[in-house]
Design a protein around this motif. Structure first.
Motif, PDB file in Angstrom:
ATOM      1  N   THR A 198      -0.542   5.666  -7.878  1.00 54.36           N
ATOM      2  CA  THR A 198       0.146   4.633  -7.403  1.00 54.36           C
ATOM      3  C   THR A 198       1.562   4.424  -8.357  1.00 54.36           C
ATOM      4  OG1 THR A 198      -1.172   3.133  -8.491  1.00 54.36           O
ATOM      5  CG2 THR A 198      -1.508   3.599  -6.303  1.00 54.36           C
ATOM      6  N   ASP A 234       1.027  -1.305   0.048  1.00 51.53           N
ATOM      7  CA  ASP A 234       0.004   0.023   0.055  1.00 51.53           C
ATOM      8  C   ASP A 234       0.946   1.393  -0.036  1.00 51.53           C
ATOM      9  OD1 ASP A 234      -2.460  -1.223  -0.026  1.00 51.53           O
ATOM     10  OD2 ASP A 234      -2.335  -1.635   2.296  1.00 51.53           O
ATOM     11  N   GLY A 284      -3.725   2.139   4.304  1.00 45.17           N
ATOM     12  CA  GLY A 284      -3.808   1.692   2.910  1.00 45.17           C
ATOM     13  C   GLY A 284      -5.243   2.529   2.245  1.00 45.17           C
ATOM     14  N   TYR A 311      -3.514   1.168  -3.907  1.00 48.06           N
ATOM     15  CA  TYR A 311      -4.125   2.009  -2.704  1.00 48.06           C
ATOM     16  C   TYR A 311      -5.608   2.244  -3.046  1.00 48.06           C
ATOM     17  CZ  TYR A 311      -2.838   4.914   1.176  1.00 48.06           C
ATOM     18  OH  TYR A 311      -2.724   5.325   2.551  1.00 48.06           O
ATOM     19  N   GLU A 341       1.124   2.526   4.023  1.00 48.70           N
ATOM     20  CA  GLU A 341       0.217   1.651   4.877  1.00 48.70           C
ATOM     21  C   GLU A 341       0.173   2.012   6.391  1.00 48.70           C
ATOM     22  OE1 GLU A 341       3.268  -2.171   4.885  1.00 48.70           O
ATOM     23  OE2 GLU A 341       1.137  -2.325   3.872  1.00 48.70           O
ATOM     24  N   GLN A 371      -6.452   9.632   6.498  1.00 48.44           N
ATOM     25  CA  GLN A 371      -5.825   8.284   6.269  1.00 48.44           C
ATOM     26  C   GLN A 371      -6.067   7.220   7.190  1.00 48.44           C
ATOM     27  OE1 GLN A 371      -1.791   8.904   5.365  1.00 48.44           O
ATOM     28  NE2 GLN A 371      -1.778   6.834   4.333  1.00 48.44           N
TER      29      GLN A 371
END
Length: 409
Positions: free
Chosen positions: A204, A146, A181, A210, A162, A178
């Motif tokens: 990404t 992630d 992930g 993600y 992550e 947030q």
């Protein structure tokens, strides 16, 4: 006849801790269930863990020797040539197609080893060539994880991974949070005009994936090397986003405000539904797959309503598009943590590997002219993935840093 739907599979199986005698009986029971086609998916994973563990290899072979070594050439597709379980995966001579996973369509992924199941009418092999297992040289590469970059409306960039959690930023009336992930857009005020809309882009990299929850509650999962541009808060008569690469969408229903995904010169319009778009520019065929609901697909002044279970395919250099019955398992494999190959050419497989492992692939001389049918977990290190491909086909690989060299054997 067994069939597993990958989207509902669970991969974090933990096998029971049993005493040695019980382990022997348990392995025997699992093999019998496999033979009788009564095995559950969780039991498949348990069997795969046993077979992938060298500690149980002797016991497994003893059971095979006692019960399963004789095959009937007319046997059902689920019968197995047990001799090949631990050895080189046989390939169909002269046809350039290799199968390491074939009960009708799909079987399942091993944690460290793929169990082989042969369609007997094509792959009846009693005494295959013996030899040591292939070893991929030299280094190894971990799978993707992630990670992504979020570009805000003012051009500032936030690196996501992550581990980060909490509030990231504010975009007008929308707060960005947030969790592991994923990022979530939380609107604190719905009174937004079109002039106030701020656009963000989630990107990404190779080796990343993600998940974003948009301000309307719609969810988007991005595969590696992909991007999604979207407003921090939707305003006006429609909800419009722009995708590159690959993304899976679960769109929140809103009949008054259709959701539109723009991807190159094509457009997908929905009210609320689940679908996957694969639109990497280095792919020969771009695909939109509908899981549920309905979508209106348009390109070059052509429009079609797509039903669940259908897939739109088109190429960038040609006009129009074609609708096919979707291979749902293959379309959703990446989101469910799998590589799924269905008569897939080696060069197409290596494109997926490049993106997920953040490596470059080069070929010594010509590309091998072979195809694969099978499944491998995306959680495996690169060397394990390449070892399976190498065992199943007339290819060999070498890893040096972030470079993978593919050669004919």
């Amino acid at each position: 006849m067994l069939r597993f739907r990958i989207a509902r599979c669970i991969f974090n199986f933990q096998k029971q801790k049993l005493m040695p005698s019980d382990q022997y009986k348990r392995i025997e029971q699992l093999l019998e269930k496999y033979r009788d086609k009564s095995i559950s998916y969780e039991e498949y994973l348990e069997l795969f863990e046993y077979i992938g563990n060298k500690e149980y290899k002797k016991a497994i072979f003893e059971i095979m020797d006692q019960r399963y070594r004789t095959l009937n050439p007319d046997a059902d597709v689920h019968d197995i040539d047990w001799d090949n379980m631990y050895r080189q995966i046989a390939h169909e001579n002269g046809h350039g197609k290799n199968s390491f996973w074939r009960p009708l369509r799909y079987l399942a992924a091993a944690v460290t080893l793929i169990i082989i199941s042969y369609s007997i009418h094509k792959f009846y092999i009693r005494n295959s060539v013996k030899g040591t297992e292939n070893q991929v040289a030299v280094t190894d590469v971990a799978p993707g994880s992630d990670k992504a970059t979020l570009t805000l409306s003012d051009g500032s960039r936030l690196e996501l991974n992550e581990n980060k959690k909490g509030e990231l930023a504010e975009q007008g009336v929308t707060r960005i949070n947030q969790v592991s992930g994923a990022i979530t857009y939380v609107p604190e005020n719905t009174d937004v005009t079109a002039q106030d809309v701020m656009f963000n882009t989630l990107t990404t990299p190779r080796g990343g994936k993600y998940h974003v929850v948009l301000s309307d509650g719609s969810k988007v999962w991005l595969n590696a090397e992909s991007s999604l541009t979207f407003p921090a808060h939707f305003s006006g008569p429609q909800r419009k986003v722009i995708l590159t690469g690959e993304g899976y969408f679960e769109v929140a229903k809103n009949k008054e405000m259709p959701f539109i995904v723009e991807v190159g010169d094509a457009q997908v319009k929905v009210l609320g539904t689940h679908f996957n778009i694969m639109a990497y520019q280095d792919e020969k065929v771009l695909k939109t797959t509908l899981l549920e609901g309905s979508i209106n697909f348009s390109r070059n002044n052509q429009n079609r309503v797509i039903a669940p279970g259908q897939q739109v395919q088109y190429t960038v250099d040609k006009q129009g598009f074609t609708i096919y019955k979707a291979d749902m398992e293959a379309a959703m494999a990446w989101k469910n943590g799998l590589f799924v190959f269905n008569d897939t050419r080696i060069d197409d497989i290596m494109k997926s590997i490049q993106r997920w492992y953040n490596v470059d692939v080069v070929y010594n001389n010509d590309k091998p002219d072979i195809s694969y049918t099978g499944v491998i977990p995306r959680s495996a290190n690169l060397s394990k993935v390449l070892t399976v491909l190498e065992s199943a086909g007339n290819v060999k690989f070498e890893i040096k840093g972030n470079m993978v060299t593919c050669s004919k054997k």
